[in-house]
Design an enzyme around this catalytic site. Structure first.
Site, PDB file in Angstrom:
ATOM      1  N   GLU A  94     -12.472  -2.113  12.056  1.00  0.00           N
ATOM      2  CA  GLU A  94     -12.507  -1.388  10.786  1.00  0.00           C
ATOM      3  C   GLU A  94     -13.664  -1.850   9.903  1.00  0.00           C
ATOM      4  OE1 GLU A  94      -8.860  -1.765   8.595  1.00  0.00           O
ATOM      5  OE2 GLU A  94      -9.611  -0.634   6.885  1.00  0.00           O
ATOM      6  N   ASP A 108      -8.324  -9.049   4.069  1.00  0.00           N
ATOM      7  CA  ASP A 108      -8.058  -7.942   4.979  1.00  0.00           C
ATOM      8  C   ASP A 108      -9.078  -7.836   6.104  1.00  0.00           C
ATOM      9  OD1 ASP A 108      -7.150  -5.695   6.162  1.00  0.00           O
ATOM     10  OD2 ASP A 108      -7.596  -4.323   4.525  1.00  0.00           O
ATOM     11  N   GLU A 124       0.822  -1.210   0.000  1.00  0.00           N
ATOM     12  CA  GLU A 124       0.000   0.000   0.000  1.00  0.00           C
ATOM     13  C   GLU A 124       0.857   1.261   0.000  1.00  0.00           C
ATOM     14  OE1 GLU A 124      -2.669  -0.590   3.365  1.00  0.00           O
ATOM     15  OE2 GLU A 124      -4.067  -1.638   2.044  1.00  0.00           O
TER      16      GLU A 124
HETATM   17  O1  GCW Z   1      -6.983  -2.931   6.320  1.00  0.00           O
HETATM   18  C1  GCW Z   1      -6.073  -2.112   5.748  1.00  0.00           C
HETATM   19  C2  GCW Z   1      -6.401  -0.788   6.320  1.00  0.00           C
HETATM   20  C3  GCW Z   1      -5.222   0.136   6.331  1.00  0.00           C
HETATM   21  C4  GCW Z   1      -4.057  -0.583   7.021  1.00  0.00           C
HETATM   22  C5  GCW Z   1      -3.741  -1.842   6.220  1.00  0.00           C
HETATM   23  C6  GCW Z   1      -2.617  -2.646   6.858  1.00  0.00           C
HETATM   24  C7  GCW Z   1      -2.341   0.311   8.379  1.00  0.00           C
HETATM   25  O2  GCW Z   1      -7.465  -0.224   5.608  1.00  0.00           O
HETATM   26  O3  GCW Z   1      -5.589   1.293   7.034  1.00  0.00           O
HETATM   27  O4  GCW Z   1      -2.937   0.229   7.134  1.00  0.00           O
HETATM   28  O5  GCW Z   1      -4.860  -2.651   6.179  1.00  0.00           O
HETATM   29  O6  GCW Z   1      -2.925  -3.585   7.577  1.00  0.00           O
HETATM   30  O7  GCW Z   1      -1.461  -2.343   6.633  1.00  0.00           O
END
Ligand code: GCW
Length: 715
Positions: free
Chosen positions: A404, A376, A302
């Site tokens: 989240e 995720d 990311e």
């Molecule tokens: O789930 C995603 C989140 C990001 C997070 C990423 C990760 C810290 O939306 O906010 O970043 O995973 O786990 O690295």
């Protein structure tokens, strides 16, 4: 004497009644025991604490015991000096003769940080191998008293299954918290190291009381500033507060720090100057924090910098840090949450593809931290295929305690069942019985470095977690990190007793909420294996229509693949074949769309709208009923909560009621918008016995919450 005793009880009662019931005290309430008979019996049995170990952690154990017991028993429990006096609680370390005695009593050897509690000849003994064990034993004993359990025949043994039991704070240096729904970060970096918020001590107590022994203070989307001398000093101040509670500090390492902070032209892990920079930085950190735990790293994920920018692998990247830390006993925790921009394949497959070839290439002090599922932290995912697939690498579990994707701060959803479902899933890596729990506790592949991390749900909210029931998730995480084979039901019961008292009626409602809410949430958000259909960026609320993002695999349509024919992601041989990443014993359970557990159906299969499922319903009808069950279920739980009116304090009762009110509306919002959207493909009617949708699709598409909390800052 008598007068003093009465006075003490009165003072205790007064403090109790003045105490705001705002949730600040978590599960560490230690109120005066109201049942006089029980209190008197305890008061007779317990009079002094006698500790033979003199170090800071053992002193914490003594302080906690004397403090907690005095409050609960309504009499001063002081320090005893002599062993073998009736009424003593004796804390000591095991020796050869003690070990023999314990083994005669049927106890197994005490492991690091483990403990034994037993009663004998009007005394109570807490025995451990080290002072951390004494501390955990002390908290265990306090829990027994707090729950008003019998102490006459104590016969308890606990050894932790995992070495590292750790919180990961996604807290930024400006006090915002990525995916945080409980206010700002509790770490006040600006005022550290001089201003030491009393909350830091309370944080340490809460974590130590459930066996958590490590914390990564900073966000995995890391800022290099944390390595500047003044920030190291700030982190050291926190480490000093956490140390007496047995908690080690970790920091997140931004891979490009040698460039950004060190002024080097490169952060290439094979460059000698880069190696040197890390070595020097690590030395500097250990000077300030002698028991520093190590680095947690998100790299090449990311947009975060990483070794691949220099044509190096994750192993090269992890090893340069590991080499710098090794002389001091520090570890690298390298995250496997990676998915590359270039790769057009199924995102669920990418971490496996990148890491399996690297098995065996990491240094001994590197652990690879794997999220529970391959996409995720979704409301439900199958397990990550990396569990069991890296036999030569210590694998750490990463759970997300902050919600989240499960209603964030407003939904009451117990996470322990989710954690337990994952831990007890069989990977079949070494045949039947190769549970995920066995991968992470090291028993499957003979690993000695073991651990579990939970992304923290803690913030400045007065009750720490914003949603009061979030405390239960923090608690459950600690318990499962200690023992990944534990049962959620036991955890729920204990948390309920400690948090709301021992009334059976209260306990049955609270445990039922914790037990049922996760499944209902899955049903009203992502039934039948749907996933990643939330609103973009802040991820608050539904967004199955999300289709226009800078990356296809950030959209919802990428994951649900709804069309006129059906819905779901074909991950079988006819699709992306993510299935092949699982061992056959598990893959076989997922392969066939007619026999797969319905909870994973649309994760692995694209299924026709009118396909008849094993329930006898068409896919479309089943989807409609599942959504509705989730909504109805949450309404039922909210009603049950109402039945507790008057049975618990008004403040906490109202907090939870208000959150349920939001959740009831939002569960319906999820169901209605999901059905309105998917109906444009299925073109089928919602079954007549189910409520109609209040609005059309456009209405739902136009709802937006641009100011939702927890969004990733862009400095
Ligand atoms: O789930 C995603 C989140 C990001 C997070 C990423 C990760 C810290 O939306 O906010 O970043 O995973 O786990 O690295």
């Amino acid at each position: 004497m008598k007068f003093r005793k009465v006075l003490f009880v009165l003072v205790c009662l007064l403090t109790y009644s003045l105490q705001a019931e705002d949730g600040y005290r978590l599960w560490l309430r230690h109120d005066l025991i109201q049942n006089k008979a029980i209190r008197n019996a305890y008061a007779l049995a317990i009079s002094k604490v006698n500790c033979q170990v003199k170090d800071t952690i053992a002193s914490t154990a003594v302080k906690e015991l004397t403090g907690g017991l005095s409050k609960m028993l309504g009499k001063t429990i002081g320090l005893g000096k002599v062993n073998s006096i009736a009424g003593n609680i004796n804390l000591y370390l095991t020796t050869e003769s003690v070990a023999n005695l314990l083994s005669k009593k049927g106890f197994k050897p005490i492991q690091n940080e483990g403990y034994v509690i037993f009663s004998d000849k009007n005394q109570i003994h807490i025995v451990a191998k080290d002072s951390k064990g004494l501390l955990y034993g002390a908290y265990h004993f306090l829990r027994i008293i707090q729950q008003e359990k019998d102490i006459k025949k104590l016969n308890i043994q606990e050894n932790p299954h995992l070495q590292l039991r750790m919180l990961n704070h996604w807290d930024n240096l400006d006090r915002t918290v990525e995916r945080g729904y409980a206010g700002f970060s509790i770490w006040n970096w600006h005022e550290l190291p001089d201003f030491l918020d009393p909350r830091y001590v309370e944080y340490a107590r809460a974590n130590a009381s459930i066996g958590i022994n490590a914390t990564a203070l900073t966000n995995v989307n890391a800022n290099q500033l944390i390595f500047r001398a003044d920030y190291i000093e700030k982190a050291a101040a926190l480490a000093n507060i956490l140390r007496p509670y047995g908690i080690k500090v970790y920091l997140t390492a931004r891979f490009s720090s040698p460039k950004e902070l060190g002024g080097l032209p490169t952060a290439d892990p094979n460059d000698p100057a880069v190696k040197k920079w890390w070595e020097e930085k690590v030395k500097e950190i250990y000077k300030a924090i002698p028991d520093f735990g190590g680095f947690l790293v998100k790299a090449n994920s990311e947009g975060q910098p990483g070794p691949q920018e220099y044509g190096r692998t994750h192993a090269d990247g992890a090893n340069v840090l590991a080499d710098a830390l090794a002389p001091f006993g520090g570890n690298v925790i390298w995250r496997a949450f990676v998915y590359s921009n270039e790769e057009p394949v199924d995102r669920a497959k990418q971490a496996y593809n990148e890491f399996v070839p690297l098995d065996g290439q990491f240094r001994k002090n590197v652990m690879v931290q794997v999220k529970n599922g391959p996409v995720d932290f979704q409301p439900r995912e199958p397990i990550h295929p990396l569990f069991g697939a890296l036999p030569k690498t210590p694998i750490m579990m990463e759970f997300q305690i902050t919600k989240e994707y499960l209603g964030q701060g407003t939904h009451t959803v117990g996470l322990s069942n989710l954690f337990e479902e994952v831990l007890k899933t069989d990977t079949y890596a070494k045949g039947k019985g190769s549970l995920v729990a066995k991968v992470i506790d090291g028993t499957l592949d003979g690993q000695t470095l073991t651990g579990m991390a939970g992304v923290s749900n803690i913030g400045t909210a007065r009750n720490w977690t914003g949603n009061l029931f979030g405390q239960a998730d923090w608690y459950a995480f600690g318990k499962l990190a200690w023992n990944p084979y534990a049962n959620s039901d036991d955890i729920f019961e204990e948390w309920s007793n400690l948090t709301f008292g021992t009334s059976k009626k209260v306990q049955s409602v609270v445990t039922n909420i914790l037990d049922k809410s996760h499944e209902y949430c899955v049903q009203y958000m992502t039934p039948l294996g749907l996933h990643h259909i939330m609103a973009a960026n802040h991820h608050y609320g539904p967004g199955p229509w999300v289709s226009n993002m800078s990356r296809a695999d950030w959209t919802s349509v990428y994951y649900h693949k709804a069309d006129e024919k059906g819905v779901g992601f074909d991950r079988t041989e006819s699709g992306t074949n993510a299935l092949e990443q699982y061992y056959p014993g598990l893959a076989n359970q997922y392969r066939n769309k007619d026999s797969i557990d319905l909870k994973f159906l649309l994760w692995f299969h694209h299924v026709a709208w009118d396909h008849k499922l094993k329930t006898g319903k068409t896919l479309w009808d089943e989807l409609c009923y599942q959504y509705q069950e989730g909504v109805d279920g949450i309404n039922k739980l909210a009603d049950q909560w109402q039945s507790l009116k008057g049975q618990i304090d008004e403040e906490r009762f109202n907090q939870v009621t208000m959150h349920f009110n939001i959740q009831k509306k939002e569960a319906k919002w999820w169901r209605d918008s999901g059905l309105a959207y998917f109906q444009t493909f299925s073109k089928m009617e919602i079954p007549k016995d189910l409520p109609k949708l209040d609005h059309d699709l456009n209405y739902y598409k136009n709802i937006n919450h641009p100011m939702s909390p927890g969004i990733r800052p862009r400095w």
